[in-house]
Design a protein around this motif. Structure first.
Motif, PDB file in Angstrom:
ATOM      1  N   GLN A 243       0.849  -1.201   0.000  1.00 18.15           N
ATOM      2  CA  GLN A 243       0.000   0.000   0.000  1.00 18.15           C
ATOM      3  C   GLN A 243       0.876   1.239   0.000  1.00 18.15           C
ATOM      4  O   GLN A 243       1.976   1.232   0.543  1.00 18.15           O
ATOM      5  CB  GLN A 243      -0.894  -0.007   1.239  1.00 18.15           C
ATOM      6  N   VAL A 244       0.349   2.269  -0.620  1.00 19.19           N
ATOM      7  CA  VAL A 244       1.057   3.546  -0.720  1.00 19.19           C
ATOM      8  C   VAL A 244       0.249   4.603   0.000  1.00 19.19           C
ATOM      9  O   VAL A 244      -0.961   4.720  -0.201  1.00 19.19           O
ATOM     10  CB  VAL A 244       1.257   3.936  -2.197  1.00 19.19           C
ATOM     11  N   GLN A 245       0.917   5.375   0.831  1.00 23.22           N
ATOM     12  CA  GLN A 245       0.267   6.505   1.485  1.00 23.22           C
ATOM     13  C   GLN A 245       0.854   7.795   0.935  1.00 23.22           C
ATOM     14  O   GLN A 245       2.072   7.927   0.798  1.00 23.22           O
ATOM     15  CB  GLN A 245       0.482   6.463   3.003  1.00 23.22           C
ATOM     16  N   LEU A 246      -0.033   8.723   0.627  1.00 26.61           N
ATOM     17  CA  LEU A 246       0.367  10.027   0.094  1.00 26.61           C
ATOM     18  C   LEU A 246      -0.124  11.107   1.047  1.00 26.61           C
ATOM     19  O   LEU A 246      -1.299  11.116   1.416  1.00 26.61           O
ATOM     20  CB  LEU A 246      -0.233  10.241  -1.297  1.00 26.61           C
ATOM     21  N   VAL A 247       0.771  12.020   1.413  1.00 28.57           N
ATOM     22  CA  VAL A 247       0.402  13.091   2.336  1.00 28.57           C
ATOM     23  C   VAL A 247       0.793  14.424   1.712  1.00 28.57           C
ATOM     24  O   VAL A 247       1.977  14.672   1.452  1.00 28.57           O
ATOM     25  CB  VAL A 247       1.092  12.919   3.696  1.00 28.57           C
ATOM     26  N   GLU A 248      -0.224  15.263   1.490  1.00 28.50           N
ATOM     27  CA  GLU A 248       0.001  16.590   0.927  1.00 28.50           C
ATOM     28  C   GLU A 248       0.212  17.619   2.032  1.00 28.50           C
ATOM     29  O   GLU A 248      -0.306  17.468   3.136  1.00 28.50           O
ATOM     30  CB  GLU A 248      -1.196  17.039   0.059  1.00 28.50           C
ATOM     31  N   SER A 249       0.933  18.670   1.691  1.00 28.00           N
ATOM     32  CA  SER A 249       1.114  19.801   2.592  1.00 28.00           C
ATOM     33  C   SER A 249       1.402  21.036   1.769  1.00 28.00           C
ATOM     34  O   SER A 249       1.674  20.941   0.561  1.00 28.00           O
ATOM     35  CB  SER A 249       2.263  19.540   3.580  1.00 28.00           C
ATOM     36  N   GLY A 250       1.328  22.196   2.420  1.00 24.68           N
ATOM     37  CA  GLY A 250       1.694  23.434   1.759  1.00 24.68           C
ATOM     38  C   GLY A 250       0.539  24.321   1.332  1.00 24.68           C
ATOM     39  O   GLY A 250       0.752  25.421   0.838  1.00 24.68           O
ATOM     40  N   GLY A 251      -0.683  23.826   1.520  1.00 21.56           N
ATOM     41  CA  GLY A 251      -1.822  24.656   1.161  1.00 21.56           C
ATOM     42  C   GLY A 251      -1.987  25.830   2.114  1.00 21.56           C
ATOM     43  O   GLY A 251      -1.302  25.920   3.135  1.00 21.56           O
ATOM     44  N   GLY A 252      -2.878  26.731   1.745  1.00 18.56           N
ATOM     45  CA  GLY A 252      -3.133  27.877   2.597  1.00 18.56           C
ATOM     46  C   GLY A 252      -3.896  28.953   1.874  1.00 18.56           C
ATOM     47  O   GLY A 252      -4.452  28.733   0.796  1.00 18.56           O
ATOM     48  N   LEU A 253      -3.913  30.130   2.487  1.00 13.54           N
ATOM     49  CA  LEU A 253      -4.606  31.298   1.949  1.00 13.54           C
ATOM     50  C   LEU A 253      -3.572  32.251   1.365  1.00 13.54           C
ATOM     51  O   LEU A 253      -2.587  32.594   2.034  1.00 13.54           O
ATOM     52  CB  LEU A 253      -5.406  31.985   3.053  1.00 13.54           C
ATOM     53  N   VAL A 254      -3.801  32.687   0.137  1.00 14.09           N
ATOM     54  CA  VAL A 254      -2.873  33.593  -0.534  1.00 14.09           C
ATOM     55  C   VAL A 254      -3.665  34.582  -1.373  1.00 14.09           C
ATOM     56  O   VAL A 254      -4.768  34.272  -1.835  1.00 14.09           O
ATOM     57  CB  VAL A 254      -1.878  32.786  -1.403  1.00 14.09           C
ATOM     58  N   GLN A 255      -3.111  35.757  -1.552  1.00 13.26           N
ATOM     59  CA  GLN A 255      -3.766  36.758  -2.401  1.00 13.26           C
ATOM     60  C   GLN A 255      -3.523  36.441  -3.870  1.00 13.26           C
ATOM     61  O   GLN A 255      -2.521  35.806  -4.232  1.00 13.26           O
ATOM     62  CB  GLN A 255      -3.237  38.145  -2.074  1.00 13.26           C
ATOM     63  N   ALA A 256      -4.427  36.911  -4.692  1.00 11.42           N
ATOM     64  CA  ALA A 256      -4.260  36.747  -6.132  1.00 11.42           C
ATOM     65  C   ALA A 256      -2.923  37.330  -6.567  1.00 11.42           C
ATOM     66  O   ALA A 256      -2.508  38.393  -6.100  1.00 11.42           O
ATOM     67  CB  ALA A 256      -5.403  37.432  -6.870  1.00 11.42           C
ATOM     68  N   GLY A 257      -2.255  36.580  -7.460  1.00 16.41           N
ATOM     69  CA  GLY A 257      -0.934  36.972  -7.905  1.00 16.41           C
ATOM     70  C   GLY A 257       0.192  36.380  -7.085  1.00 16.41           C
ATOM     71  O   GLY A 257       1.368  36.455  -7.484  1.00 16.41           O
ATOM     72  N   GLY A 258      -0.149  35.787  -5.962  1.00 15.36           N
ATOM     73  CA  GLY A 258       0.857  35.199  -5.092  1.00 15.36           C
ATOM     74  C   GLY A 258       1.244  33.793  -5.503  1.00 15.36           C
ATOM     75  O   GLY A 258       0.805  33.287  -6.542  1.00 15.36           O
ATOM     76  N   SER A 259       2.069  33.171  -4.662  1.00 15.85           N
ATOM     77  CA  SER A 259       2.604  31.838  -4.952  1.00 15.85           C
ATOM     78  C   SER A 259       2.472  30.926  -3.746  1.00 15.85           C
ATOM     79  O   SER A 259       2.455  31.381  -2.601  1.00 15.85           O
ATOM     80  CB  SER A 259       4.085  31.933  -5.336  1.00 15.85           C
ATOM     81  N   LEU A 260       2.374  29.643  -4.048  1.00 20.71           N
ATOM     82  CA  LEU A 260       2.422  28.595  -3.035  1.00 20.71           C
ATOM     83  C   LEU A 260       3.168  27.406  -3.622  1.00 20.71           C
ATOM     84  O   LEU A 260       3.137  27.213  -4.841  1.00 20.71           O
ATOM     85  CB  LEU A 260       1.021  28.142  -2.624  1.00 20.71           C
ATOM     86  N   ARG A 261       3.768  26.613  -2.760  1.00 20.31           N
ATOM     87  CA  ARG A 261       4.358  25.350  -3.197  1.00 20.31           C
ATOM     88  C   ARG A 261       3.760  24.209  -2.393  1.00 20.31           C
ATOM     89  O   ARG A 261       3.879  24.186  -1.169  1.00 20.31           O
ATOM     90  CB  ARG A 261       5.883  25.335  -3.050  1.00 20.31           C
ATOM     91  N   LEU A 262       3.122  23.307  -3.083  1.00 21.50           N
ATOM     92  CA  LEU A 262       2.568  22.115  -2.461  1.00 21.50           C
ATOM     93  C   LEU A 262       3.579  20.981  -2.510  1.00 21.50           C
ATOM     94  O   LEU A 262       4.360  20.876  -3.456  1.00 21.50           O
ATOM     95  CB  LEU A 262       1.284  21.673  -3.170  1.00 21.50           C
ATOM     96  N   SER A 263       3.534  20.164  -1.484  1.00 24.22           N
ATOM     97  CA  SER A 263       4.386  18.974  -1.430  1.00 24.22           C
ATOM     98  C   SER A 263       3.524  17.754  -1.213  1.00 24.22           C
ATOM     99  O   SER A 263       2.481  17.822  -0.561  1.00 24.22           O
ATOM    100  CB  SER A 263       5.401  19.088  -0.283  1.00 24.22           C
ATOM    101  N   CYS A 264       3.982  16.635  -1.740  1.00 15.91           N
ATOM    102  CA  CYS A 264       3.316  15.351  -1.533  1.00 15.91           C
ATOM    103  C   CYS A 264       4.400  14.323  -1.257  1.00 15.91           C
ATOM    104  O   CYS A 264       5.226  14.037  -2.129  1.00 15.91           O
ATOM    105  CB  CYS A 264       2.497  14.953  -2.752  1.00 15.91           C
ATOM    106  N   THR A 265       4.361  13.781  -0.057  1.00 14.70           N
ATOM    107  CA  THR A 265       5.357  12.789   0.337  1.00 14.70           C
ATOM    108  C   THR A 265       4.708  11.414   0.362  1.00 14.70           C
ATOM    109  O   THR A 265       3.640  11.236   0.953  1.00 14.70           O
ATOM    110  CB  THR A 265       5.955  13.129   1.700  1.00 14.70           C
ATOM    111  N   ALA A 266       5.378  10.464  -0.269  1.00 15.24           N
ATOM    112  CA  ALA A 266       4.861   9.102  -0.368  1.00 15.24           C
ATOM    113  C   ALA A 266       5.583   8.189   0.610  1.00 15.24           C
ATOM    114  O   ALA A 266       6.775   8.346   0.872  1.00 15.24           O
ATOM    115  CB  ALA A 266       5.029   8.577  -1.783  1.00 15.24           C
ATOM    116  N   SER A 267       4.855   7.224   1.113  1.00 12.53           N
ATOM    117  CA  SER A 267       5.455   6.236   1.999  1.00 12.53           C
ATOM    118  C   SER A 267       4.728   4.916   1.808  1.00 12.53           C
ATOM    119  O   SER A 267       3.681   4.838   1.170  1.00 12.53           O
ATOM    120  CB  SER A 267       5.364   6.680   3.454  1.00 12.53           C
ATOM    121  N   GLY A 268       5.290   3.862   2.358  1.00 12.13           N
ATOM    122  CA  GLY A 268       4.663   2.549   2.321  1.00 12.13           C
ATOM    123  C   GLY A 268       5.318   1.597   1.344  1.00 12.13           C
ATOM    124  O   GLY A 268       5.338   0.398   1.579  1.00 12.13           O
TER     125      GLY A 268
END
Length: 123
Positions: free
Chosen positions: A1-26
């Protein structure tokens, strides 16, 4: 089995940036093809980007092409989604997905899913 965990979301103003991460395990997931999808309230889950296990092939939806970049670090079993020039219409829950054999470029082609991380872009 594979587990995927996302992180990095949030609230940002238009024009801004975010970086999401997804770490896999299992399992050893360095040879898994990975993808990102998103789902806004009341809408179907839609494809955002996908990357081959070698990192040499990437695909993007037309709505994010030129603004988002998918990448991966196999040593860390992590895939990233760099999101620039964010727009209010990018607001959604973002999901990481994986498949051993095919590029998960549609929800049907995703075999494993993460729980999602919320991205909210204010105008």
């Amino acid at each position: 089995q594979v587990q995927l965990v996302e992180s990095g979301g949030g609230l940002v103003q238009a024009g801004g940036s975010l970086r999401l991460s997804c770490t896999a395990s299992g399992r050893t997931t360095s040879n898994y093809n990975m993808g990102w999808f998103r789902q806004a309230p009341g809408k179907e889950r839609e494809f955002v980007a996908t990357i081959s296990w070698t990192g040499t092939r990437t695909l993007y939806s037309d709505s994010v092409k030129g603004r988002f970049t998918i990448s991966r670090d196999n040593a860390k079993n992590t895939v990233y989604l760099q999101m620039n020039s964010l727009k209010p219409e990018d607001t959604a829950a973002y999901y990481c997905a994986a498949h051993e054999n095919v590029l998960p470029a549609t929800p049907r082609l995703a075999k494993y899913w993460g729980q999602g991380t919320q991205v909210t872009v204010s105008s």
